[in-house]
Design a protein around this motif. Structure first.
Motif, short mmCIF file in Angstrom:
data_model
loop_
_atom_site.label_atom_id
_atom_site.label_comp_id
_atom_site.label_asym_id
_atom_site.label_seq_id
_atom_site.Cartn_x
_atom_site.Cartn_y
_atom_site.Cartn_z
N UNK A 137 4.32 -18.40 0.08
CA UNK A 137 4.18 -16.97 0.42
C UNK A 137 4.42 -16.70 1.90
N UNK A 138 4.79 -15.47 2.19
CA UNK A 138 5.04 -15.07 3.57
C UNK A 138 4.53 -13.65 3.78
N UNK A 139 4.60 -13.16 5.01
CA UNK A 139 4.02 -11.86 5.35
C UNK A 139 5.10 -10.86 5.77
N UNK A 140 5.01 -9.68 5.21
CA UNK A 140 5.82 -8.54 5.65
C UNK A 140 4.97 -7.69 6.59
N UNK A 141 5.61 -7.08 7.56
CA UNK A 141 4.89 -6.19 8.47
C UNK A 141 4.57 -4.88 7.75
N UNK A 142 3.32 -4.47 7.82
CA UNK A 142 2.92 -3.24 7.14
C UNK A 142 2.02 -2.36 7.99
N UNK A 143 1.84 -1.13 7.54
CA UNK A 143 0.87 -0.21 8.11
C UNK A 143 0.05 0.36 6.95
N UNK A 144 -1.16 0.78 7.24
CA UNK A 144 -2.02 1.27 6.15
C UNK A 144 -2.83 2.48 6.60
N UNK A 145 -3.35 3.20 5.63
CA UNK A 145 -4.25 4.32 5.90
C UNK A 145 -5.10 4.54 4.65
N UNK A 146 -6.20 5.26 4.81
CA UNK A 146 -7.10 5.57 3.70
C UNK A 146 -7.08 7.07 3.45
N UNK A 147 -6.71 7.42 2.24
CA UNK A 147 -6.62 8.82 1.84
C UNK A 147 -7.73 9.13 0.84
N UNK A 148 -8.37 10.27 1.03
CA UNK A 148 -9.45 10.69 0.14
C UNK A 148 -8.99 11.83 -0.76
N UNK A 149 -9.13 11.63 -2.06
CA UNK A 149 -8.73 12.66 -3.02
C UNK A 149 -9.58 13.91 -2.78
N UNK A 150 -8.94 15.06 -2.58
CA UNK A 150 -9.69 16.28 -2.24
C UNK A 150 -10.62 16.79 -3.34
N UNK A 151 -10.37 16.42 -4.58
CA UNK A 151 -11.20 16.89 -5.69
C UNK A 151 -12.26 15.88 -6.11
N UNK A 152 -11.86 14.61 -6.22
CA UNK A 152 -12.79 13.59 -6.70
C UNK A 152 -13.54 12.89 -5.58
N UNK A 153 -13.00 12.94 -4.37
CA UNK A 153 -13.61 12.23 -3.25
C UNK A 153 -13.30 10.74 -3.25
N UNK A 154 -12.52 10.27 -4.22
CA UNK A 154 -12.18 8.85 -4.31
C UNK A 154 -11.31 8.43 -3.14
N UNK A 155 -11.61 7.24 -2.58
CA UNK A 155 -10.85 6.72 -1.46
C UNK A 155 -9.70 5.85 -1.96
N UNK A 156 -8.52 6.06 -1.41
CA UNK A 156 -7.34 5.29 -1.78
C UNK A 156 -6.83 4.57 -0.52
N UNK A 157 -6.89 3.24 -0.54
CA UNK A 157 -6.38 2.44 0.58
C UNK A 157 -4.91 2.15 0.31
N UNK A 158 -4.05 2.66 1.15
CA UNK A 158 -2.61 2.62 0.87
C UNK A 158 -1.84 1.91 1.98
N UNK A 159 -0.67 1.40 1.63
CA UNK A 159 0.11 0.61 2.57
C UNK A 159 1.60 0.90 2.42
N UNK A 160 2.33 0.79 3.54
CA UNK A 160 3.79 0.88 3.55
C UNK A 160 4.35 -0.34 4.25
N UNK A 161 5.53 -0.76 3.86
CA UNK A 161 6.20 -1.91 4.46
C UNK A 161 7.20 -1.42 5.50
#
Length: 275
Positions: A137-161
């Motif tokens: 395995x190897x590593x790709x460079x990524x960035x991430x952020x946490x988005x909160x659903x405006x209705x449910x309040x659920x947190x979504x940890x998301x990433x882009x390459x």
């Protein structure tokens, strides 16, 4: 861009390779066809000793809805021709969607391979790109952020390459972009919160293709729900001739204890002898 990703390395081996333990509740599931909305293992700058499972498909924390951006251009809009010799500034530092994350929310995206197709045919003509010589395995460079659903309040940890212009390998695939593959020496640097913009810029360049190869696979991979090791079976020759086993062969034969792969050894006189 990076079309799809593959992770099949067991959790314990992934932990050894990256010297990090899976976070509590983080469950790694084998997936040869990771697409937008699927979970993918990451190591963040905030928790460099833990492997977490984030959603592939970046959504900034301020967004009104999920956006599922799987890639982020390192040059932003400053290299519209996708020139492989581009040496200018990195526009990602000024892009409203990514400028906060690239400065303070970087991560390693852990994969065994990624899947890409030509610019025109896309995943109708897919290729599996993987490290040769059993490098694992190897590593790709990524960035991430946490988005909160405006209705449910659920947190979504998301990433882009993060992507760069094409290198020698993705050019052969006839694709104009490539994910930023980090060398082992740069993995820790990418996570360093105090690293300079100049050093980040140095790392966001087309990766060295010498340690990688690629081969065509079935277009069945374009269906997000498709999965299974057979999707990685070659449908044609490797892009570059070598004497290494392809990724499919390594994985397939590793499951068959009775089958022993013969190794090639270079001996005196530059002749290959099979053992």
């Amino acid at each position: 861009m990076c079309g799809r990703a593959t992770i099949i390395t067991p959790a314990v081996e992934l932990e050894k390779r990256f010297n990090a333990a899976f976070a509590k509740g983080a469950v790694l599931q084998e997936n040869v066809n990771i697409s937008a909305g699927n979970k993918i293992p990451v190591i963040t700058s905030a928790q460099p000793n833990h492997i977490q499972m984030f959603i592939l498909g970046y959504t900034p924390h301020w967004a009104h809805k999920q956006t599922y951006m799987i890639n982020a251009r390192s040059e932003g809009s400053l290299n519209p021709e996708n020139s492989t010799t581009y040496k200018g500034a990195m526009g990602i530092f000024n892009k409203p969607m990514f400028r906060h994350a690239i400065k303070s929310q970087r991560c390693l995206v852990l994969v065994d391979a990624f899947i890409e197709g030509p610019k025109q045919e896309k995943l109708n003509k897919p290729y599996l790109v993987y490290p040769n010589r059993d490098r694992g395995p190897f590593a790709l460079a990524g960035i991430h952020d946490t988005w909160q659903h405006p209705l449910t309040g659920e947190l979504h940890h998301t990433v882009a390459i993060i992507t760069s212009a094409a290198n020698r390998l993705t050019e052969r695939i006839e694709h104009h972009r490539a994910p930023v593959v980090l060398s082992r020496a740069d993995e820790e640097k990418w996570l360093n919160p105090d690293i300079s913009v100049q050093e980040l810029t140095r790392m966001m360049q087309p990766f060295d293709s010498k340690g990688f190869n690629a081969y065509p696979i079935s277009q069945k991979i374009k269906k997000p729900e498709a999965n299974g090791l057979e999707l990685l079976k070659p449908t044609g020759d490797k892009l570059f001739k070598d004497y290494d086993r392809c990724l499919y062969e390594r994985l397939k034969f590793a499951e068959e204890d009775e089958y022993v792969i013969r190794e090639e050894r270079l001996v005196e006189g530059d002749q290959f002898v099979l053992f």
